[in-house]
Design an enzyme around this catalytic site. Sequence first.
Site, PDB file in Angstrom:
ATOM      1  N   HIS A 512      65.423 -19.294  16.603  1.00  0.00           N
ATOM      2  CA  HIS A 512      64.346 -19.941  15.844  1.00  0.00           C
ATOM      3  C   HIS A 512      63.871 -19.038  14.699  1.00  0.00           C
ATOM      4  O   HIS A 512      63.846 -19.445  13.536  1.00  0.00           O
ATOM      5  CB  HIS A 512      63.176 -20.251  16.796  1.00  0.00           C
ATOM      6  N   GLU A 513      63.520 -17.802  15.046  1.00  0.00           N
ATOM      7  CA  GLU A 513      62.996 -16.906  14.017  1.00  0.00           C
ATOM      8  C   GLU A 513      64.086 -16.532  13.012  1.00  0.00           C
ATOM      9  O   GLU A 513      63.799 -16.333  11.836  1.00  0.00           O
ATOM     10  CB  GLU A 513      62.395 -15.644  14.646  1.00  0.00           C
ATOM     11  N   HIS A 516      64.094 -19.126  10.382  1.00  0.00           N
ATOM     12  CA  HIS A 516      63.086 -18.817   9.350  1.00  0.00           C
ATOM     13  C   HIS A 516      63.600 -17.700   8.448  1.00  0.00           C
ATOM     14  O   HIS A 516      63.423 -17.728   7.231  1.00  0.00           O
ATOM     15  CB  HIS A 516      61.787 -18.331   9.997  1.00  0.00           C
ATOM     16  N   HIS A 519      65.849 -18.920   5.863  1.00  0.00           N
ATOM     17  CA  HIS A 519      65.083 -19.644   4.842  1.00  0.00           C
ATOM     18  C   HIS A 519      64.578 -18.652   3.778  1.00  0.00           C
ATOM     19  O   HIS A 519      64.531 -18.971   2.595  1.00  0.00           O
ATOM     20  CB  HIS A 519      63.894 -20.345   5.533  1.00  0.00           C
TER      21      HIS A 519
HETATM   22 ZN   LIG Z   1      58.546 -21.193  13.648  1.00  0.00          ZN
END
Ligand SMILES: [Zn+2]
Length: 721
Positions: A512-513, A516, A519
Amino acid sequence: MTKTAAKAKAQPRIRTKPKAAPKRRAKTPARAKGAVRKSKPGNPLLTKWTTPFGLPPFGRIEPEHFRPAFAAAFKAHKAEVAAIAGQTSRPTFANTIAAMEKTGLLLERVCAVFFNLSGTDTNEELQEIEREIAPQLAAHINAIVLNAKLFRRVDDLYERRDRLNLSDEQCRVLELHRLSLVRAGAKLGRKGKKRVCEISERLASLATKFSQNVLKDEQSWRLVLEGERDLAGLPEAVRGAAARAASDMDPSGGLAGKHVITLSRSSVEPFLLFSARRDLREQAFTAWIKRGEMGGKTDNRAITAEIVALRAEMAALLGYSSFADYSLDNSMAKTPAAVRDLLTAVWPAAVKRAGAERDALQRRVRAEGGNFEIAAWDWRYYAEKERKALYDVDEAATRPYFTLENVIAAAFDTASRLFGLRFKELRDVPRYHPDVRVWEVTDKRGGHVGLFLGDYFARPSKRSGAWMSGFRDQSRVAGDVRPIIVNVMNFAQGGEGEPTLLSLDDARTLFHEFGHGLHGLLSDVTYPSISGTSVTRDFVELPSQLFEHWLMVPEVLQRFAVHYRTGKPMPQTLLGRIKKARNFNQGFATVEYAASALVDLDLHAQEDARGIDVAAFERKTLDDAGMPREIVMRHRIPHFLHIVGGYAAGYYSYLWSEVMDADAFAAFEEAGDAFDASTARRLKKYIYSGGNTRDPLKAYVAFRGRPPEISGVLKKRGLVG
Ligand SMILES: [Zn+2]
């Protein structure tokens, strides 16, 4: 979640921290305690960095450097903005917007170092500076966004935007600059501006009080467990935590040998899951859902009513019919109606599934000889029994297959196959803690993309949770600035000579991280204010939640989920049980969540919110929705920390992003390949690299060829079919 240091541009975005109650930065301008002190010569925060890749020279930075650095940075930024606002020449994109985008570089650099350190490696000194700096920073940003001369220039450009020959990106940046000024109150007269400032100051102190009250209620209540009868059903780990809570609570030894359950989620939830004592579960649960509503000094009902009324007043001042309209105007959802559509699309299926789940739990109660109807304090307990009986998934069995090294390698390999990135670990570069690892990220041809820092282990100086942040955002407006991104986790480090083994949840968090992180790393924009994760609250979780899907792709598991001793891949039977267990109890989870989202929306959609009785309001909203009797909303209003923080009228965002991540991953499934090259190319171009260059819905449609469809999330949660 993502977390970036406060933005010092004219578009101050307070970055939200999903999955934890976001902290709200106080808006009250306060006088600097230390005032402006002359910085000593050689303050590393104020000199040019000659480190590799321009990493902060961590080894030379001391807490004493921050106050003078902030003072100098505020002063420099103020002067830069004053020079732009005070120009007599006619506004152009270059002399106003692009110029604003180049301001505050020093402040951004100081903020990035400071807020990253205060989250990951803090101490008393840094905490004191943080309390001092936060209101100064808020006041500094307020002074910029309410600068009338600056707004006149931006507004003039905006009126002429069609004749300025701007690129799409420039046009978007201009619109966003104007929007952030307008939303802060730039169009108001003197009286209106004053009132907006008053309201935001009052809201900041009410929010602080609200959070402190919840914390006090959590700390003041305790359930003392006396002996084996009271501990019935609790596993060793829960007993251990409860014993620690007892000794922490009473170091003098008055509770020696006893066990204490508190109202913090990490204490009460495991208790509700395992305690065989129905009477004690009822006591604990009843107290837990009454946080902020216990009467006396810590009661939050009147505070919430005032918060909601002030927000409605502020929205009206700014020309919106409700606070929800105001808040959502700057989101992907855009309107309260769109959010309501999402929630009402999910609600009936979730309620129906929850009903079936309840029936199954009720059968289990009867089978065990119980003669009572399932109540809210029974749900978790019987659901846990049901889960074990149906799926037999034991966390201890999966951990040996997820070493930290392998999960990192799996995340890097996925990024490589999807986006062509390469990762090379660097040993001789500055880092802020010996545990931090640094990788240089390059593209297929070896071109430098950025740096990725991984800070994986828990330590006392680190805040709990997991997040992505950055020391530098990508941009091109003042040279080719490459990003420096960091992922912070709180994994328990393996013992001496042993690898660190992750739970499946931990592995998912890492993915998940890292989503990010991508991104931020893949950002390909000109202007820093729209770089990387600087997107709307309900879009920012798409790249992260989407990336989680690749962890469960069979070929990824086959290659990376191998036993740390035997090197053998995870057995198919175990894998199958894990996959099946994913949808277990999702009716309950969805109802619990969606009820809170619905109440949050309704509460902030009122046009006139003066003098409301929040308890009655909550009851009526839930009655109207047909809330199942056995489920209590995840966060009741008097302790709903998200909605006094950055998530007011925004709690729906998690589900909104989930609709997109489920729908987006389906694009790969439809292509028949989790690494389909052309789908990955579009994903990179429109989602991971685009920052905020496009309206989020347009960006999504550009990737997918159509707007997101909700059926994916219903399927993902097992609510249909
Ligand atoms: Zn998040």
